[in-house]
Design a protein around this motif. Structure first.
Motif, short mmCIF file in Angstrom:
data_model
loop_
_atom_site.label_atom_id
_atom_site.label_comp_id
_atom_site.label_asym_id
_atom_site.label_seq_id
_atom_site.Cartn_x
_atom_site.Cartn_y
_atom_site.Cartn_z
N ARG A 1 0.72 -1.21 0.06
CA ARG A 1 0.01 0.06 -0.09
C ARG A 1 0.75 1.15 0.01
N ARG A 2 1.91 1.26 0.66
CA ARG A 2 2.92 2.25 0.76
C ARG A 2 4.29 1.94 0.75
N ALA B 1 -0.64 6.78 9.90
CA ALA B 1 0.33 7.87 8.96
C ALA B 1 1.89 7.46 9.11
N PRO B 2 2.64 7.79 8.35
CA PRO B 2 3.94 7.50 8.62
C PRO B 2 4.59 8.09 9.76
N GLU C 1 6.97 3.55 -0.04
CA GLU C 1 7.95 4.52 0.36
C GLU C 1 8.32 4.19 1.62
N LEU C 2 7.44 3.36 2.40
CA LEU C 2 7.82 3.12 3.98
C LEU C 2 9.32 2.49 4.12
#
Length: 245
Positions: free
Chosen positions: A102-103, A150-151, A105-106
């Motif tokens: 989903r993310r 959230a990050p 970039e984490l």
């Protein structure tokens, strides 16, 4: 099984997300390992005993039923009810994969923090219900909560890690903000009995350097002999905190 993970790899590696197994009541199973490396807990099937009537509480996994005789309860050809930390860890691996899908970039540490920060308290009241403990870590994982968070900023203790300490001890840790708009502005460090993090004693604090690397030392010889954990926390400009044990 049912022993400390301090001297076992990869469970004690600071680069791993270390998982303990809990049963249907959110209690640590009789076979799970434990220790200061535990990050979170996940369903591992199993209850404190082997009566066949209790096999219904165990995870169902895809195996040749003939292989599992004496290990679990065959359900249908090719399926077996069994239990173990080997079945708890894949829950967390799957959650990490969903987070990254989903993310993407984490960072690895942001994935670890997301899983830990969104875990539900687990375990016996007073032991696994507030903060961290050596049996369930930060608690039972929550897929929905982890995917929604959230990050987050990160804190990672690099040294010391799962070892006996004496004399002057040098500590190294790394922090990273969730975004440039929310810089980390301060940090603190404490030691506490491994089953009572609320009884913590501060041993260091300061501003977070621009590099994100925190280094300080403390005198372990003045601490009473016992089993303790090192807790470090950082705070950002909004007041949000992140920690590591």
């Amino acid at each position: 099984s049912a022993i400390s993970n301090v001297n076992f790899s990869p469970a004690h590696s600071q680069y791993a997300i270390t998982v303990s197994a809990i049963d249907q009541n959110n209690e640590p199973t009789f076979f799970t390992s434990f220790g200061s490396s535990i990050d979170v807990a996940a369903p591992g099937g199993g209850v404190n005993g082997y009566p066949q009537s209790q096999y219904l509480y165990r995870n169902t996994i895809s195996l040749d039923g003939s292989i599992g005789q004496g290990v679990g309860q065959p359900v249908d050809p090719g399926y077996l009810r069994a239990a173990g930390t080997s079945f708890a860890a894949p829950h967390v691996a799957g959650l990490a994969a969903l987070l990254l899908s989903r993310r993407p970039e984490l960072t690895v540490e942001q994935v670890r923090q997301a899983i830990r920060l969104t875990a539900f308290p687990a375990g016996t009241p007073g032991i696994g219900t507030q903060g961290w403990d050596k049996y369930t870590g930060y608690g039972r994982i929550s897929l929905d909560n982890a995917l929604a968070i959230a990050p987050h900023s990160t804190m990672r203790i690099n040294f010391p890690h799962d070892q006996d300490l004496s004399g002057q001890v040098s500590v190294t840790a790394w922090t990273h903000p969730s975004s440039p708009e929310l810089p980390l502005i301060g940090w603190g460090a404490w030691y506490a009995p491994e089953n009572a993090l609320s009884q913590k004693t501060r041993i260091g604090y300061g501003n977070v350097p621009a590099s994100g690397q925190i280094q300080f030392s403390f005198d372990a010889s003045v601490i009473p002999i016992g089993s303790y954990v090192l807790l470090m926390e950082a705070i950002d400009s909004s007041g949000a905190t992140t920690d590591d044990v």
